[in-house]
Design a protein around this motif. Structure first.
Motif, short mmCIF file in Angstrom:
data_model
loop_
_atom_site.label_atom_id
_atom_site.label_comp_id
_atom_site.label_asym_id
_atom_site.label_seq_id
_atom_site.Cartn_x
_atom_site.Cartn_y
_atom_site.Cartn_z
N ASP B 68 0.86 -1.18 0.00
CA ASP B 68 0.00 0.00 0.00
C ASP B 68 0.91 1.24 0.00
O ASP B 68 2.04 1.19 0.49
CB ASP B 68 -0.86 -0.04 1.28
CG ASP B 68 -1.85 1.11 1.34
OD1 ASP B 68 -2.92 0.98 0.72
OD2 ASP B 68 -1.55 2.13 2.00
N HIS B 69 0.41 2.33 -0.52
CA HIS B 69 1.23 3.57 -0.53
C HIS B 69 1.73 3.93 0.86
O HIS B 69 2.83 4.44 1.04
CB HIS B 69 0.40 4.74 -1.09
CG HIS B 69 0.42 4.81 -2.57
ND1 HIS B 69 -0.67 4.47 -3.36
CD2 HIS B 69 1.41 5.15 -3.45
CE1 HIS B 69 -0.35 4.61 -4.63
NE2 HIS B 69 0.89 5.03 -4.71
N SER B 70 0.89 3.66 1.90
CA SER B 70 1.25 4.04 3.27
C SER B 70 2.38 3.18 3.84
O SER B 70 2.92 3.48 4.90
CB SER B 70 0.03 3.94 4.19
OG SER B 70 -0.37 2.58 4.29
N THR B 80 7.51 2.09 -5.28
CA THR B 80 6.24 2.67 -5.74
C THR B 80 5.58 1.78 -6.78
O THR B 80 4.37 1.58 -6.76
CB THR B 80 6.51 4.07 -6.32
OG1 THR B 80 7.32 4.80 -5.37
CG2 THR B 80 5.22 4.83 -6.57
N VAL B 83 3.10 -1.09 -5.53
CA VAL B 83 1.81 -0.84 -4.86
C VAL B 83 0.73 -1.73 -5.49
O VAL B 83 0.61 -1.81 -6.72
CB VAL B 83 1.42 0.65 -4.93
CG1 VAL B 83 -0.03 0.86 -4.48
CG2 VAL B 83 2.37 1.49 -4.07
#
Lengths: 66, 270
Positions: B68-70, B80, B83
């Motif tokens: 996940d981006h988080s 990146t 994701v």
């Protein structure tokens, strides 16, 4: 009387229970484990165990993230 | 006598080989070792990176989540572009790109009482970097049942804890934390936040313990809980002891089967 809490000497009233001491220092009882003189104290005994002069307490917090 | 290493390996591991505590023999031990990582997240990322770089021959890595981006603020195995992809698969690609000597086995299923013993039984050292209590208790109990050394690490906001569990020789996780905390009382990193670099420190400490266990060198954190406070920049070691009434590793043990603490997951997700 004096006890040692997490390595620091602290003043506290005679006859205090572990639970009262935790309240005094605003420590949430549900998220910690207490070691008294190197022995883990079961959660249900926190309200009855009375501290004595020179007792050594380590309060360890539950940490679960990864 | 011919060297067991290729020319490339001699170069790759030269800084290990020149250390008297490691040498060619120690490097060979690392190349023959099998380490299992629970989680390819904050702790698993740095731990797996360094273990792969060190030439651990086989790395199993279990994570049922997707990137996940988080996660990218700290879970450095993933980029990146990853994701939405499986963390275990992303980890395998990253680690094998770093060191082709390492065989990485990804496990995308969630560990549970049915599968964990079979999955971890052939590994030498287990490293716990889970993000939840049900898995931590499952892993502890499984390692006790199989007598596997377990490097435990956990993080929360700015604080971390590390200990090394040698079942029956030293205390286990339940000797200290007998049962999971009441559901919902201990917030997760998702709920409470975590300093991105914190797992870098804690996971690297876990990897250090794993390498020492394999080499049989140095002092390990058996019977000691290392607590790291990154804000205060304070490292503190507390002695922990075998609990004579531990429910899983004492003579009075009551837990004979693995437990799935599912109810906690349901509470967490609600």
């Amino acid at each position: 009387m004096r006890i040692i809490l997490n390595g620091e000497t602290k003043e506290c009233p005679e006859g205090i229970t572990i639970e009262r001491l935790l309240d005094l220092y605003k420590i949430d009882k549900n998220r910690i484990v207490v070691e008294l003189n190197l022995h883990v104290i079961p959660g249900k005994e926190l309200s009855t165990r009375i501290l004595r002069e020179s007792d050594v307490l380590e309060v360890v917090t539950f940490v679960g993230g990864g | 006598m011919s060297s067991p290493f290729t020319e490339e390996q001699i170069k790759r591991y030269s800084r290990h080989i020149i250390l008297p505590e490691i040498g060619g023999k120690g490097q060979q031990k690392l190349l023959n070792a099998k380490v299992f990582l629970v989680g390819a997240g904050g702790l698993g990322s740095p731990a797996a990176f360094y273990l792969a770089a060190a030439g651990i021959g086989k790395i199993g890595i279990a994570d049922s989540d997707c990137v996940d981006h988080s996660n990218l603020q700290r879970q450095i195995l993933h980029s990146t572009k990853d994701v939405g992809r499986s963390k275990a698969i992303s980890a395998k690609e990253t680690l094998e790109a770093l060191n082709p000597d390492v065989e990485v086995i990804p496990y995308t299923e969630r560990l549970n009482s049915e599968n964990i013993l079979q999955i971890i039984k052939d590994y030498d050292v287990i490293l716990d970097g889970a993000d939840n209590f049900p898995t931590r208790y499952l892993v502890n109990d499984a390692c006790v049942f199989l007598k596997k050394p377990l490097s435990h690490g956990s993080i929360f906001r700015f604080e971390g804890q590390v200990t090394t569990i040698i079942p029956f020789e030293g205390p286990c996780y339940r000797c200290l934390y007998e049962t999971p905390p009441p559901p919902g009382l201990v917030p997760s990193c998702q709920e409470a936040g975590v300093l991105g670099v914190l797992p870098g420190v804690v996971g690297s400490l876990q990897a250090t313990e794993a390498v020492k266990l394999i080499l049989g060198k140095g002092e390990i954190l058996k019977g000691k809980l290392l607590m790291y406070d990154s804000l205060a920049m304070d490292f503190k070691k507390v002695k922990i002891h075998k609990n004579p009434t531990c429910p899983v590793c004492s003579e009075k043990a009551t837990i004979r089967e693995l437990i799935d603490y599912e109810e906690f997951c349901q509470v967490r997700n609600s």
